[in-house]
Design a protein around this motif. Structure first.
Motif, PDB file in Angstrom:
ATOM      1  N   LYS A  84       0.824  -1.206   0.000  1.00  0.00           N
ATOM      2  CA  LYS A  84       0.000   0.000   0.000  1.00  0.00           C
ATOM      3  C   LYS A  84       0.864   1.265   0.000  1.00  0.00           C
ATOM      4  O   LYS A  84       0.542   2.231  -0.670  1.00  0.00           O
ATOM      5  CB  LYS A  84      -0.920  -0.004   1.220  1.00  0.00           C
ATOM      6  CG  LYS A  84      -1.916  -1.140   1.244  1.00  0.00           C
ATOM      7  CD  LYS A  84      -2.804  -1.090   2.467  1.00  0.00           C
ATOM      8  CE  LYS A  84      -2.062  -1.406   3.738  1.00  0.00           C
ATOM      9  NZ  LYS A  84      -1.623  -2.817   3.805  1.00  0.00           N
ATOM     10  N   ASN A  85       1.950   1.229   0.782  1.00  0.00           N
ATOM     11  CA  ASN A  85       2.786   2.419   0.955  1.00  0.00           C
ATOM     12  C   ASN A  85       4.100   2.393   0.178  1.00  0.00           C
ATOM     13  O   ASN A  85       4.759   3.419   0.051  1.00  0.00           O
ATOM     14  CB  ASN A  85       3.126   2.625   2.437  1.00  0.00           C
ATOM     15  CG  ASN A  85       1.898   2.691   3.315  1.00  0.00           C
ATOM     16  OD1 ASN A  85       1.653   1.785   4.107  1.00  0.00           O
ATOM     17  ND2 ASN A  85       1.125   3.744   3.181  1.00  0.00           N
ATOM     18  N   SER A  96      -6.397  -0.460   4.481  1.00  0.00           N
ATOM     19  CA  SER A  96      -6.739   0.064   3.164  1.00  0.00           C
ATOM     20  C   SER A  96      -6.205   1.480   2.995  1.00  0.00           C
ATOM     21  O   SER A  96      -5.997   2.206   3.972  1.00  0.00           O
ATOM     22  CB  SER A  96      -8.256   0.049   2.953  1.00  0.00           C
ATOM     23  OG  SER A  96      -8.903   0.823   3.948  1.00  0.00           O
ATOM     24  N   VAL A  97      -5.991   1.861   1.744  1.00  0.00           N
ATOM     25  CA  VAL A  97      -5.484   3.197   1.433  1.00  0.00           C
ATOM     26  C   VAL A  97      -6.604   4.213   1.591  1.00  0.00           C
ATOM     27  O   VAL A  97      -7.704   4.038   1.060  1.00  0.00           O
ATOM     28  CB  VAL A  97      -4.910   3.245   0.006  1.00  0.00           C
ATOM     29  CG1 VAL A  97      -4.552   4.673  -0.388  1.00  0.00           C
ATOM     30  CG2 VAL A  97      -3.685   2.344  -0.099  1.00  0.00           C
ATOM     31  N   THR A 154      -2.687   5.197   4.662  1.00  0.00           N
ATOM     32  CA  THR A 154      -3.783   4.315   5.043  1.00  0.00           C
ATOM     33  C   THR A 154      -4.710   5.008   6.043  1.00  0.00           C
ATOM     34  O   THR A 154      -4.325   5.951   6.731  1.00  0.00           O
ATOM     35  CB  THR A 154      -3.238   3.019   5.666  1.00  0.00           C
ATOM     36  OG1 THR A 154      -2.399   3.353   6.772  1.00  0.00           O
ATOM     37  CG2 THR A 154      -2.440   2.226   4.643  1.00  0.00           C
TER      38      THR A 154
END
Length: 228
Positions: A8-9, A41-42, A29
Protein backbone atom coordinates in the motif's frame (compact mmCIF):
# COMPACT_ATOMS: atom_id res chain seq x y z
CA UNK A 1 15.41 -4.78 -11.42
CA UNK A 2 12.72 -7.24 -10.28
CA UNK A 3 9.57 -6.38 -8.34
CA UNK A 4 9.46 -8.62 -5.25
CA UNK A 5 6.73 -6.91 -3.22
CA UNK A 6 3.93 -4.45 -3.96
CA UNK A 7 2.29 -2.85 -0.95
CA UNK A 8 0.00 0.00 0.00
CA UNK A 9 2.79 2.42 0.95
CA UNK A 10 5.77 1.11 -1.02
CA UNK A 11 7.13 -1.26 -3.64
CA UNK A 12 10.26 -3.36 -3.17
CA UNK A 13 12.61 -4.33 -6.01
CA UNK A 14 15.65 -6.62 -6.15
CA UNK A 15 18.67 -5.05 -7.83
CA UNK A 16 21.26 -6.96 -9.90
CA UNK A 17 23.69 -6.54 -6.99
CA UNK A 18 21.35 -8.53 -4.74
CA UNK A 19 20.43 -5.54 -2.57
CA UNK A 20 16.83 -4.34 -2.34
CA UNK A 21 15.36 -1.01 -3.39
CA UNK A 22 12.33 0.31 -1.50
CA UNK A 23 10.30 2.86 -3.45
CA UNK A 24 7.89 4.81 -1.25
CA UNK A 25 4.44 5.85 -2.45
CA UNK A 26 2.35 8.91 -1.62
CA UNK A 27 -0.51 6.70 -0.39
CA UNK A 28 -1.57 6.82 3.27
CA UNK A 29 -3.78 4.31 5.04
CA UNK A 30 -6.90 5.08 7.04
CA UNK A 31 -10.56 4.33 7.67
CA UNK A 32 -13.77 6.27 8.19
CA UNK A 33 -12.15 9.25 6.47
CA UNK A 34 -9.35 9.47 9.05
CA UNK A 35 -5.62 8.75 8.74
CA UNK A 36 -4.62 5.57 10.60
CA UNK A 37 -1.25 3.83 10.14
CA UNK A 38 -2.76 0.53 11.35
CA UNK A 39 -5.54 0.49 8.73
CA UNK A 40 -5.57 -2.17 6.01
CA UNK A 41 -6.74 0.06 3.16
CA UNK A 42 -5.48 3.20 1.43
CA UNK A 43 -7.32 6.33 2.53
CA UNK A 44 -5.94 8.76 -0.04
CA UNK A 45 -2.85 10.03 -1.79
CA UNK A 46 -0.99 12.95 -0.24
CA UNK A 47 1.68 14.47 -2.50
CA UNK A 48 5.00 14.27 -0.69
CA UNK A 49 3.95 11.51 1.75
CA UNK A 50 6.37 9.04 0.18
CA UNK A 51 9.30 11.42 0.49
CA UNK A 52 8.35 12.14 4.11
CA UNK A 53 8.35 8.41 4.88
CA UNK A 54 11.73 8.03 3.20
CA UNK A 55 13.30 10.92 5.12
CA UNK A 56 11.94 9.75 8.47
CA UNK A 57 13.11 6.18 7.84
CA UNK A 58 16.58 7.37 6.87
CA UNK A 59 16.67 9.67 9.92
CA UNK A 60 15.88 6.87 12.36
CA UNK A 61 17.91 4.12 10.66
CA UNK A 62 21.02 6.31 10.61
CA UNK A 63 20.63 7.06 14.32
CA UNK A 64 20.10 3.38 15.14
CA UNK A 65 23.06 2.28 13.01
CA UNK A 66 25.20 4.80 14.91
CA UNK A 67 24.45 3.02 18.22
CA UNK A 68 25.06 -0.45 16.69
CA UNK A 69 21.47 -1.58 16.28
CA UNK A 70 21.55 -4.17 13.45
CA UNK A 71 19.44 -2.81 10.55
CA UNK A 72 19.09 -3.41 6.83
CA UNK A 73 19.66 0.25 5.94
CA UNK A 74 22.32 1.15 3.33
CA UNK A 75 21.51 4.53 1.75
CA UNK A 76 18.79 6.73 0.21
CA UNK A 77 18.09 8.60 -2.99
CA UNK A 78 15.64 11.39 -2.15
CA UNK A 79 15.05 12.23 -5.81
CA UNK A 80 13.10 8.96 -6.30
CA UNK A 81 12.15 8.66 -3.26
CA UNK A 82 14.09 5.43 -2.80
CA UNK A 83 15.88 3.60 0.01
CA UNK A 84 18.52 0.93 -0.60
CA UNK A 85 18.70 -1.91 1.92
CA UNK A 86 20.25 -5.33 2.47
CA UNK A 87 18.38 -8.34 1.16
CA UNK A 88 16.57 -10.13 3.99
CA UNK A 89 14.27 -13.11 4.44
CA UNK A 90 11.03 -12.76 6.43
CA UNK A 91 10.05 -14.99 9.32
CA UNK A 92 7.48 -17.20 7.62
CA UNK A 93 5.64 -16.45 4.35
CA UNK A 94 4.93 -12.77 5.06
CA UNK A 95 6.88 -11.88 8.19
CA UNK A 96 6.10 -10.96 11.79
CA UNK A 97 5.11 -7.52 13.07
CA UNK A 98 6.48 -6.68 16.51
CA UNK A 99 4.36 -3.99 18.17
CA UNK A 100 5.55 -2.04 21.18
CA UNK A 101 2.71 -0.26 22.97
CA UNK A 102 3.14 2.68 25.35
CA UNK A 103 -0.56 3.63 25.41
CA UNK A 104 -3.82 1.91 24.49
CA UNK A 105 -5.00 2.77 20.99
CA UNK A 106 -6.38 1.13 17.86
CA UNK A 107 -6.94 -2.62 17.80
CA UNK A 108 -5.55 -3.11 21.30
CA UNK A 109 -7.97 -0.53 22.70
CA UNK A 110 -10.87 -2.28 20.95
CA UNK A 111 -9.86 -5.73 22.20
CA UNK A 112 -9.91 -4.56 25.81
CA UNK A 113 -12.43 -1.72 25.66
CA UNK A 114 -14.27 -3.06 28.71
CA UNK A 115 -11.06 -3.02 30.76
CA UNK A 116 -9.00 -0.02 29.65
CA UNK A 117 -9.59 3.51 28.47
CA UNK A 118 -8.23 5.22 25.36
CA UNK A 119 -4.65 6.33 25.93
CA UNK A 120 -4.13 4.33 29.11
CA UNK A 121 -0.45 3.62 29.80
CA UNK A 122 0.80 0.12 28.93
CA UNK A 123 4.46 0.20 30.04
CA UNK A 124 6.19 -0.89 26.79
CA UNK A 125 3.95 -3.91 26.15
CA UNK A 126 5.27 -6.03 23.26
CA UNK A 127 3.01 -8.16 21.02
CA UNK A 128 3.86 -10.13 17.90
CA UNK A 129 1.46 -10.60 14.97
CA UNK A 130 1.79 -12.64 11.79
CA UNK A 131 1.68 -10.17 8.91
CA UNK A 132 -1.40 -10.12 6.70
CA UNK A 133 -2.20 -7.46 4.10
CA UNK A 134 -5.96 -8.01 4.13
CA UNK A 135 -7.08 -8.56 7.72
CA UNK A 136 -6.10 -7.85 11.30
CA UNK A 137 -4.80 -11.02 12.94
CA UNK A 138 -4.61 -11.54 16.71
CA UNK A 139 -1.27 -11.61 18.52
CA UNK A 140 0.61 -14.91 18.63
CA UNK A 141 2.47 -16.34 21.59
CA UNK A 142 6.09 -17.38 21.76
CA UNK A 143 4.97 -21.01 22.01
CA UNK A 144 2.91 -20.70 18.81
CA UNK A 145 5.78 -19.16 16.86
CA UNK A 146 8.12 -21.88 18.09
CA UNK A 147 5.59 -24.62 17.22
CA UNK A 148 5.30 -23.18 13.69
CA UNK A 149 9.11 -23.27 13.45
CA UNK A 150 9.24 -19.55 12.65
CA UNK A 151 11.52 -18.48 15.50
CA UNK A 152 13.52 -20.06 18.30
CA UNK A 153 13.17 -19.05 21.93
CA UNK A 154 16.43 -17.11 21.70
CA UNK A 155 15.29 -15.27 18.55
CA UNK A 156 11.91 -14.42 20.06
CA UNK A 157 13.50 -12.89 23.15
CA UNK A 158 16.11 -11.05 21.07
CA UNK A 159 13.42 -9.38 18.92
CA UNK A 160 11.24 -8.64 21.94
CA UNK A 161 13.97 -6.90 23.90
CA UNK A 162 15.45 -5.08 20.90
CA UNK A 163 11.96 -3.85 19.97
CA UNK A 164 11.58 -2.36 23.45
CA UNK A 165 14.97 -0.68 23.20
CA UNK A 166 14.34 0.71 19.70
CA UNK A 167 10.84 1.90 20.61
CA UNK A 168 12.14 3.64 23.72
CA UNK A 169 14.92 5.30 21.70
CA UNK A 170 12.36 6.60 19.17
CA UNK A 171 9.93 7.64 21.92
CA UNK A 172 12.58 9.80 23.57
CA UNK A 173 13.63 11.32 20.26
CA UNK A 174 10.04 12.31 19.47
CA UNK A 175 9.55 13.72 22.98
CA UNK A 176 12.29 16.29 22.29
CA UNK A 177 9.89 17.86 19.76
CA UNK A 178 6.85 17.72 22.03
CA UNK A 179 5.49 14.56 20.42
CA UNK A 180 4.31 11.39 22.15
CA UNK A 181 4.66 7.89 20.74
CA UNK A 182 1.60 5.76 21.57
CA UNK A 183 2.77 2.63 19.76
CA UNK A 184 5.10 1.50 16.99
CA UNK A 185 5.12 -1.51 14.66
CA UNK A 186 8.59 -2.87 13.89
CA UNK A 187 9.71 -5.74 11.69
CA UNK A 188 12.75 -7.99 11.61
CA UNK A 189 14.23 -10.27 8.97
CA UNK A 190 17.23 -12.51 8.43
CA UNK A 191 20.15 -11.21 6.40
CA UNK A 192 20.16 -13.37 3.27
CA UNK A 193 23.94 -13.61 3.38
CA UNK A 194 24.73 -13.98 7.08
CA UNK A 195 21.40 -15.04 8.67
CA UNK A 196 21.82 -12.19 11.20
CA UNK A 197 18.53 -10.80 12.50
CA UNK A 198 18.11 -7.20 11.28
CA UNK A 199 15.57 -4.45 11.88
CA UNK A 200 13.92 -3.96 8.47
CA UNK A 201 11.09 -2.28 6.54
CA UNK A 202 10.55 1.40 7.41
CA UNK A 203 10.35 3.65 10.47
CA UNK A 204 7.88 6.42 9.67
CA UNK A 205 4.36 7.65 10.40
CA UNK A 206 3.17 4.63 8.40
CA UNK A 207 3.99 2.32 11.30
CA UNK A 208 3.48 4.38 14.44
CA UNK A 209 0.79 6.40 16.21
CA UNK A 210 2.33 9.74 17.19
CA UNK A 211 0.34 12.42 18.99
CA UNK A 212 0.83 16.11 19.59
CA UNK A 213 -1.46 16.72 22.53
CA UNK A 214 -4.74 15.07 21.58
CA UNK A 215 -4.09 15.11 17.81
CA UNK A 216 -2.77 12.21 15.73
CA UNK A 217 0.04 13.39 13.46
CA UNK A 218 0.02 12.46 9.75
CA UNK A 219 3.17 11.46 7.76
CA UNK A 220 4.03 14.88 6.33
CA UNK A 221 3.39 16.69 9.62
CA UNK A 222 5.63 14.27 11.48
CA UNK A 223 8.52 14.84 9.09
CA UNK A 224 8.07 18.61 9.19
CA UNK A 225 8.04 18.70 13.00
CA UNK A 226 10.81 16.18 13.60
CA UNK A 227 13.24 17.31 10.91
CA UNK A 228 12.61 21.06 11.11
Amino acid sequence: MKLVYEGKNKNVYRLPSGALQIQFKDAVTGKNGMFDPAAKSVLKTIPGAGLSSLRLSAYFFKKLNAIDVPTHFISVNENSPTMFVKDTKPFGPHGIDVICRFRAIGTFEKRFSDIIEHGEELDSLVEMVLKNEDEELPPVTQETLEALHLVTSREFNFMKELSRDVAEFIRRDLAKKGLELYDIKLEFGRDSQTDEILLINEISANNMHVYQGERLINPIELEEILLA
